[in-house]
Design an enzyme around this catalytic site. Structure first.
Site, PDB file in Angstrom:
ATOM      1  N   ARG A 128     -15.384  48.310 -74.644  1.00  0.00           N
ATOM      2  CA  ARG A 128     -16.209  47.599 -75.639  1.00  0.00           C
ATOM      3  C   ARG A 128     -16.179  46.088 -75.469  1.00  0.00           C
ATOM      4  O   ARG A 128     -16.426  45.335 -76.404  1.00  0.00           O
ATOM      5  CB  ARG A 128     -15.795  47.942 -77.073  1.00  0.00           C
ATOM      6  CG  ARG A 128     -16.013  49.378 -77.411  1.00  0.00           C
ATOM      7  CD  ARG A 128     -15.936  49.612 -78.906  1.00  0.00           C
ATOM      8  NE  ARG A 128     -15.920  51.023 -79.147  1.00  0.00           N
ATOM      9  CZ  ARG A 128     -14.834  51.767 -79.114  1.00  0.00           C
ATOM     10  NH1 ARG A 128     -13.657  51.201 -78.901  1.00  0.00           N
ATOM     11  NH2 ARG A 128     -14.912  53.060 -79.304  1.00  0.00           N
ATOM     12  N   LYS A 150     -27.095  36.527 -71.535  1.00  0.00           N
ATOM     13  CA  LYS A 150     -27.865  37.757 -71.324  1.00  0.00           C
ATOM     14  C   LYS A 150     -27.351  38.439 -70.062  1.00  0.00           C
ATOM     15  O   LYS A 150     -27.287  37.808 -69.000  1.00  0.00           O
ATOM     16  CB  LYS A 150     -29.345  37.450 -71.134  1.00  0.00           C
ATOM     17  CG  LYS A 150     -30.095  37.150 -72.402  1.00  0.00           C
ATOM     18  CD  LYS A 150     -31.570  37.102 -72.053  1.00  0.00           C
ATOM     19  CE  LYS A 150     -32.429  36.705 -73.225  1.00  0.00           C
ATOM     20  NZ  LYS A 150     -33.837  36.657 -72.839  1.00  0.00           N
ATOM     21  N   GLU A 192     -37.107  26.855 -61.805  1.00  0.00           N
ATOM     22  CA  GLU A 192     -36.553  26.958 -63.170  1.00  0.00           C
ATOM     23  C   GLU A 192     -36.143  25.584 -63.684  1.00  0.00           C
ATOM     24  O   GLU A 192     -36.269  25.281 -64.879  1.00  0.00           O
ATOM     25  CB  GLU A 192     -35.346  27.910 -63.208  1.00  0.00           C
ATOM     26  CG  GLU A 192     -35.630  29.336 -62.742  1.00  0.00           C
ATOM     27  CD  GLU A 192     -36.443  30.174 -63.734  1.00  0.00           C
ATOM     28  OE1 GLU A 192     -36.801  29.680 -64.821  1.00  0.00           O
ATOM     29  OE2 GLU A 192     -36.742  31.346 -63.404  1.00  0.00           O
ATOM     30  N   LYS A 234     -31.134  23.732 -70.966  1.00  0.00           N
ATOM     31  CA  LYS A 234     -31.173  25.156 -71.328  1.00  0.00           C
ATOM     32  C   LYS A 234     -30.147  25.451 -72.427  1.00  0.00           C
ATOM     33  O   LYS A 234     -30.431  26.184 -73.374  1.00  0.00           O
ATOM     34  CB  LYS A 234     -30.917  26.061 -70.110  1.00  0.00           C
ATOM     35  CG  LYS A 234     -30.812  27.531 -70.553  1.00  0.00           C
ATOM     36  CD  LYS A 234     -30.958  28.591 -69.507  1.00  0.00           C
ATOM     37  CE  LYS A 234     -30.856  29.977 -70.179  1.00  0.00           C
ATOM     38  NZ  LYS A 234     -30.930  31.111 -69.292  1.00  0.00           N
ATOM     39  N   GLU A 244     -31.784  35.141 -79.522  1.00  0.00           N
ATOM     40  CA  GLU A 244     -33.231  35.249 -79.373  1.00  0.00           C
ATOM     41  C   GLU A 244     -33.889  35.848 -80.611  1.00  0.00           C
ATOM     42  O   GLU A 244     -34.631  36.822 -80.534  1.00  0.00           O
ATOM     43  CB  GLU A 244     -33.589  36.084 -78.126  1.00  0.00           C
ATOM     44  CG  GLU A 244     -35.000  35.825 -77.649  1.00  0.00           C
ATOM     45  CD  GLU A 244     -35.249  36.298 -76.211  1.00  0.00           C
ATOM     46  OE1 GLU A 244     -34.446  37.066 -75.664  1.00  0.00           O
ATOM     47  OE2 GLU A 244     -36.274  35.877 -75.660  1.00  0.00           O
ATOM     48  N   ARG A 252     -35.395  30.438 -77.937  1.00  0.00           N
ATOM     49  CA  ARG A 252     -35.345  30.879 -76.546  1.00  0.00           C
ATOM     50  C   ARG A 252     -36.698  31.284 -75.992  1.00  0.00           C
ATOM     51  O   ARG A 252     -36.894  31.264 -74.795  1.00  0.00           O
ATOM     52  CB  ARG A 252     -34.393  32.080 -76.423  1.00  0.00           C
ATOM     53  CG  ARG A 252     -32.960  31.705 -76.564  1.00  0.00           C
ATOM     54  CD  ARG A 252     -32.069  32.927 -76.428  1.00  0.00           C
ATOM     55  NE  ARG A 252     -31.719  33.144 -75.051  1.00  0.00           N
ATOM     56  CZ  ARG A 252     -30.456  33.366 -74.619  1.00  0.00           C
ATOM     57  NH1 ARG A 252     -29.459  33.411 -75.466  1.00  0.00           N
ATOM     58  NH2 ARG A 252     -30.210  33.556 -73.356  1.00  0.00           N
ATOM     59  N   ASN A 256     -39.709  31.003 -71.827  1.00  0.00           N
ATOM     60  CA  ASN A 256     -40.683  31.878 -71.176  1.00  0.00           C
ATOM     61  C   ASN A 256     -41.823  31.114 -70.506  1.00  0.00           C
ATOM     62  O   ASN A 256     -42.703  31.727 -69.902  1.00  0.00           O
ATOM     63  CB  ASN A 256     -41.252  32.825 -72.241  1.00  0.00           C
ATOM     64  CG  ASN A 256     -41.141  34.254 -71.807  1.00  0.00           C
ATOM     65  OD1 ASN A 256     -40.347  34.568 -70.943  1.00  0.00           O
ATOM     66  ND2 ASN A 256     -41.952  35.119 -72.382  1.00  0.00           N
ATOM     67  N   HIS A 259     -43.514  32.214 -67.312  1.00  0.00           N
ATOM     68  CA  HIS A 259     -43.004  33.553 -67.008  1.00  0.00           C
ATOM     69  C   HIS A 259     -43.958  34.678 -67.374  1.00  0.00           C
ATOM     70  O   HIS A 259     -43.814  35.786 -66.869  1.00  0.00           O
ATOM     71  CB  HIS A 259     -41.643  33.775 -67.672  1.00  0.00           C
ATOM     72  CG  HIS A 259     -40.519  33.135 -66.909  1.00  0.00           C
ATOM     73  ND1 HIS A 259     -40.454  31.765 -66.704  1.00  0.00           N
ATOM     74  CD2 HIS A 259     -39.440  33.649 -66.271  1.00  0.00           C
ATOM     75  CE1 HIS A 259     -39.378  31.491 -65.991  1.00  0.00           C
ATOM     76  NE2 HIS A 259     -38.740  32.611 -65.713  1.00  0.00           N
ATOM     77  N   HIS A 263     -44.259  36.597 -64.195  1.00  0.00           N
ATOM     78  CA  HIS A 263     -43.753  37.975 -64.057  1.00  0.00           C
ATOM     79  C   HIS A 263     -44.851  38.907 -63.565  1.00  0.00           C
ATOM     80  O   HIS A 263     -44.608  39.808 -62.754  1.00  0.00           O
ATOM     81  CB  HIS A 263     -43.246  38.505 -65.400  1.00  0.00           C
ATOM     82  CG  HIS A 263     -41.830  38.112 -65.684  1.00  0.00           C
ATOM     83  ND1 HIS A 263     -41.378  37.889 -66.964  1.00  0.00           N
ATOM     84  CD2 HIS A 263     -40.781  37.922 -64.870  1.00  0.00           C
ATOM     85  CE1 HIS A 263     -40.097  37.556 -66.917  1.00  0.00           C
ATOM     86  NE2 HIS A 263     -39.715  37.568 -65.659  1.00  0.00           N
ATOM     87  N   HIS A 275     -38.667  35.295 -57.361  1.00  0.00           N
ATOM     88  CA  HIS A 275     -38.890  35.005 -58.782  1.00  0.00           C
ATOM     89  C   HIS A 275     -39.365  33.562 -58.970  1.00  0.00           C
ATOM     90  O   HIS A 275     -40.369  33.320 -59.646  1.00  0.00           O
ATOM     91  CB  HIS A 275     -37.604  35.280 -59.556  1.00  0.00           C
ATOM     92  CG  HIS A 275     -37.711  34.971 -61.008  1.00  0.00           C
ATOM     93  ND1 HIS A 275     -38.500  35.711 -61.856  1.00  0.00           N
ATOM     94  CD2 HIS A 275     -37.179  33.966 -61.753  1.00  0.00           C
ATOM     95  CE1 HIS A 275     -38.415  35.193 -63.075  1.00  0.00           C
ATOM     96  NE2 HIS A 275     -37.627  34.131 -63.031  1.00  0.00           N
TER      97      HIS A 275
END
Ligand SMILES: NC(=O)c1ccc[n+]([C@@H]2O[C@H](COP(=O)([O-])OP(=O)(O)OC[C@H]3O[C@@H](n4cnc5c(N)ncnc54)[C@H](O)[C@@H]3O)[C@@H](O)[C@H]2O)c1
Ligand SMILES: [Zn+2]
Length: 370
Positions: A128, A150, A192, A234, A244, A252, A256, A259, A263, A275
């Site tokens: 956990r 993330k 980025e 960031k 988020e 956040r 994007n 993106h 994407h 990417h």
């Protein structure tokens, strides 16, 4: 020359879990001390990496950890996104079980975003949750993937579909490791960094353009401060919205930028584009939409294109908007996972440093671009 490392704090919902990002040359040799400080009761450390990065940079990290009396359990994956799978993640967990890992022991992620995401999910799920420290080695991982908590692996149905938030106990960034990173990977990270500048700081955009030759020469004295500035931009954003949860216009979701269309192009290229290359095209799209929506002055589009060209990134968006490729991009946009009913929260710019979020439908996005 950067003599002292930069320190950037990232705030998370529970104060005792807030962490620092340290950027400075020679950080690899300090990994042992930093892991020991973050995990005073650890006996074992799982050093998770990919085969390429472990061969290039694993030695000093291992010695630094062993120098602090930590027993190192190395575990590697073949390089690349193909390894970011639940199977590999479970295999890593089995290795921890087999080597008698306990809840005070720690995971160290040494590598690009693939390693960081996978190792982070291992740390999130084992018993956990055990502590982990990020030692990102690609530019993209240093300025983006390692900051914000993330973690995820991919499923056959899509990227990052099995994931969690698990905040690292620390992020240690050594700009010297970028000496071995191929140019195309470096450029991918620059996309980025440019995104961070376009969202939050014109000064950062200017500094990137000014420093670009030194960046491609891998000059750590230039790379260090640029990486630290991108991380700071960031970090400030994710600290305002760690999980988020903020709605459109804040938090956040702003990250994007570039993106949504990026994407879609990445998927339509069947991941032949990196990417960062796809994000570069997505940034062109965001600039064009901002202008055609009447939000920004027309110069914004040429400014963004100029910046991308200087950073050795692609800007040729139009071939992705017509014909077969255009249809693939459209299909991919429709599946955008951030779609709420039939609208997408699209991040645009009023000018550099002034992001705006718009609720848009796919036909409107494509209509404005074509
Ligand atoms: N968690 C997040 O917030 C977040 C954000 C952005 C991206 N990501 C994830 O990050 C991944 C992409 O990251 P990436 O571009 O670092 O990919 P990657 O981890 O595959 O690294 C790219 C390549 O560079 C190599 N490499 C890394 N460091 C090196 C070094 N110092 N010298 C030589 N080679 C080196 C790797 O072996 C690999 O071949 C994607 O899976 C993406 O989903 C996550
Ligand atoms: Zn990205």
């Amino acid at each position: 020359m950067v003599d002292r490392p930069s320190l950037i704090d990232v705030t998370v919902p529970s104060e005792d879990l807030s962490y620092s990002v340290v950027v400075g040359p020679g950080m690899l040799g300090r990994v042992g001390i930093e892991v020991r400080r973050a995990h005073p009761r650890a006996r074992k450390v799982a050093l998770i990496s990919d085969e390429k990065v472990m061969a290039l940079h694993g030695g000093p990290v291992r010695r630094a950890l062993e120098g602090e009396g930590l027993q190192v359990v190395p575990w590697t994956i073949p390089p690349g996104e193909v390894s970011k799978t639940p199977e590999r993640m479970l295999h890593a967990v089995s290795t921890l079980v087999a080597t008698g890992f306990g809840r005070n022991d720690a995971v160290v992620a040494l590598g690009g975003g693939v390693v960081g995401d996978l190792a982070g999910l291992v740390a999130a799920l084992f018993m956990r949750g055990v502590g982990f420290v990020q030692v990102p080695t690609s530019l993209l991982a240093q300025v983006d993937a390692s900051v914000g908590g993330k973690v995820a692996v991919d499923l056959p149905q899509g990227k990052n579909l099995l994931g969690a938030f698990h905040f690292p106990r620390g992020v240690l960034i050594d700009p010297e490791v970028l000496s071995t990173l191929p140019d195309v990977e470096l450029a991918s990270g620059l996309a980025e960094m440019l995104k961070h500048g376009l969202l939050f700081s014109r000064a950062h955009v200017d500094a990137l353009i000014e420093g670009v030759d030194a960046v491609f020469q891998r000059d750590p004295a230039v790379l260090g401060p640029l990486v630290a500035m991108s991380v700071a931009l960031k970090a400030a954003c994710v600290s305002r919205d760690p999980l988020e949860k903020s709605g459109a216009g804040k938090g956040r979701i702003l990250l994007n930028l570039g993106h949504t269309v990026g994407h879609a192009i990445e998927a339509a290229s069947s991941y032949a584009l990196r990417h960062g290359e796809a994000v570069a095209l997505g940034l062109c799209a965001a600039a064009r939409i901002s202008v055609r929506k009447g939000l920004a002055e027309p110069e914004l589009e040429s400014e963004v294109i100029h910046a991308l060209e200087r950073l050795r990134l692609p800007t040729d968006l139009d071939p992705w908007l017509a014909g077969d490729r255009g249809r693939k991009v459209e299909r991919a946009l429709v599946y955008d996972k951030k779609r709420a009913q039939d609208t997408i929260t699209y991040i645009a710019l009023a000018q550099i440093g002034e992001p705006r979020s718009l609720a848009m439908r796919v036909p409107e996005i494509l209509g404005l671009l074509r």
